[in-house]
Design an enzyme around this catalytic site. Structure first.
Site, PDB file in Angstrom:
ATOM      1  N   TYR A   1     -52.293  83.576 -47.807  1.00 63.27           N
ATOM      2  CA  TYR A   1     -53.389  82.796 -47.267  1.00 63.27           C
ATOM      3  C   TYR A   1     -53.144  82.763 -45.790  1.00 63.27           C
ATOM      4  CZ  TYR A   1     -56.744  79.198 -46.512  1.00 63.27           C
ATOM      5  OH  TYR A   1     -57.918  78.306 -46.285  1.00 63.27           O
TER       6      TYR A   1
ATOM      7  N   SER B   1     -60.412  66.396 -55.019  1.00 65.82           N
ATOM      8  CA  SER B   1     -60.930  66.599 -56.512  1.00 65.82           C
ATOM      9  C   SER B   1     -60.101  66.590 -57.525  1.00 65.82           C
ATOM     10  CB  SER B   1     -61.435  68.219 -56.321  1.00 65.82           C
ATOM     11  OG  SER B   1     -60.662  69.032 -55.936  1.00 65.82           O
TER      12      SER B   1
ATOM     13  N   ASP C   1     -44.907  73.417 -48.726  1.00 67.74           N
ATOM     14  CA  ASP C   1     -46.175  72.354 -48.921  1.00 67.74           C
ATOM     15  C   ASP C   1     -45.776  71.812 -47.555  1.00 67.74           C
ATOM     16  OD1 ASP C   1     -48.064  70.888 -51.109  1.00 67.74           O
ATOM     17  OD2 ASP C   1     -47.575  69.888 -49.222  1.00 67.74           O
TER      18      ASP C   1
END
Ligand code: NAD
Ligand code: UDP
Ligand code: UDP
Length: 314
Positions: free
Chosen positions: A147, A191, A275
């Protein structure tokens, strides 16, 4: 000559893309929403289907596309780590081949072209907050590389088409954005927490929850896109778009529990590899060049998002 501006939105059936399509249709542009429905869905734009200035096209941006347009917003790319890591090779292809095809299309049509880049180009940043001149700290061979490096290469392509072919480009570096129409199974933190809270399940905090993110409500972000596209031609970006309010993931979990009234507990799970520990945009450039800054505080935006999820999860 068509009277309306013809605007292509790739990834238009996704979370951000669908909000952008709604805004552009309301403004009266002729909108072509292109998507391969990998993470997006027709439901996100179903209410636009009967509008004369909207059309939906199933297409994958890794393949060439020959249509006539005036502007392109290139958003096609899965954005949630679980989805972009599902088929990492396809993720890189989407960013790189997708950028080449859309830039080729823009070049042939003489269209202005916008790229949805990301704060992930800064990787796990060693500079805080992140301004556009920070070159980042990305692991090219880690699980997020597909990504991050795909988006970095897309930026390179945009700037080479700008220098080599004089294309009219706009590159936005988007920081964590949330709002209605995120998928319940999207996998990103806002979410996940809301769905977990509404279902009475534990909220899954990865690591100890001390890592930070800055959350922008989607309407604010779309306003930034429109302003960047409308800015004078010397405003190419890259330009950060995000909300500088910074929160730890634990704070976010506690806020979601408070606001939903859930009885859920917090559980700690393993922190994913690479992360980023902290993330917060420096938006001085957007303020200066676009007279833009977010107007929707986290609590207000979360309220609207919780209301949406109450209507879709049971
Ligand atoms: P999303 O996953 O909801 O939307 C992406 C859309 O692109 C989906 O509709 C998907 O089906 C489509 N797509 C994926 N691959 C495609 C392909 N090869 N051809 C055609 N369509 C394809 O994610 P989002 O949050 O709406 O993100 C939109 C864009 O903004 C992405 O480019 C993402 O990288 C960027 N971005 C988002 C955030 C955020 O916090 N939401 C942050 C930084 C950057
Ligand atoms: N392309 C496209 N639509 C167009 C024009 C080009 O999809 O209307 C694609 C095509 O696949 C091409 C790529 O964009 O390979 C890059 O186009 P460009 O003209 O920059 O380069 P070239 O055609 O020389 O490869
Ligand atoms: N995260 C979490 N629980 C979840 C989903 C995510 O604690 O259920 C964490 C994740 O590890 C990261 C932050 O929340 O530190 C933001 O993750 P997200 O996937 O939303 O976006 P990104 O990491 O791309 O900023």
């Amino acid at each position: 000559m068509p009277s309306r501006k013809r605007i292509l939105v790739t990834g238009g059936a996704g979370f951000i893309g669908s909000h952008l399509c709604h805004r552009l249709v309301e403004e009266g542009s002729d909108v072509i929403c292109l998507d391969n429905y990998f993470t997006g869905t027709k439901d996100n734009v179903a209410d636009l289907m009967n509008r004369i200035n909207f059309e939906l096209m199933r297409h994958d941006v890794t393949f060439p596309l020959f249509i006539e347009v005036d502007e392109i917003y290139n958003l096609a790319c899965p954005a949630s780590p679980i989805h972009y890591q599902y088929d990492p090779v396809q993720t890189t292809k989407t960013s790189v081949h997708g950028a080449i095809n859309m830039l080729g299309l823009a070049k042939r049509c003489g269209a202005k072209i916008f790229q949805a880049s990301t704060s992930e180009v800064y990787g796990d940043p060693t500079v805080h907050p992140q301004a556009e001149d920070y070159r980042g700290n990305v692991n090219p061979i880690g699980p997020r590389g597909c990504y991050d490096e795909g988006k970095r290469c897309a930026e390179t392509l945009f700037f080479d088409y700008y220098r080599q072919h004089q294309l009219n480009i706009r590159v936005a570096r988007i920081f964590n954005t949330y709002g209605p129409r995120m998928r319940p199974d999207d996998g990103r933190v806002v979410s996940n927490f809301i769905v977990q809270a509404l279902q009475g399940n534990p909220l899954t905090i990865y690591g100890d929850g001390s890592q930070t993110r800055s959350f922008c409500y989607v309407d604010d972000l779309v306003e930034g896109f429109i302003r960047l596209m409308a800015a004078s031609d010397d405003v190419t970006g890259p330009i950060n778009l995000g909300n500088p309010g910074e929160f730890t993931i634990k704070q976010l979990a506690e806020l979601v529990i408070d606001m939903t009234g859930a009885n859920s507990e917090l559980v700690n799970e393993q922190l994913p590899e690479d992360d980023p520990l902290q993330r917060c945009p420096d938006i001085s450039l957007a303020k200066e060049k676009l007279d833009w800054q977010p107007t929707i505080e986290l609590e207000k935006g979360l309220g609207k998002t919780i209301e949406y999820f109450r209507s879709v999860v049971h």
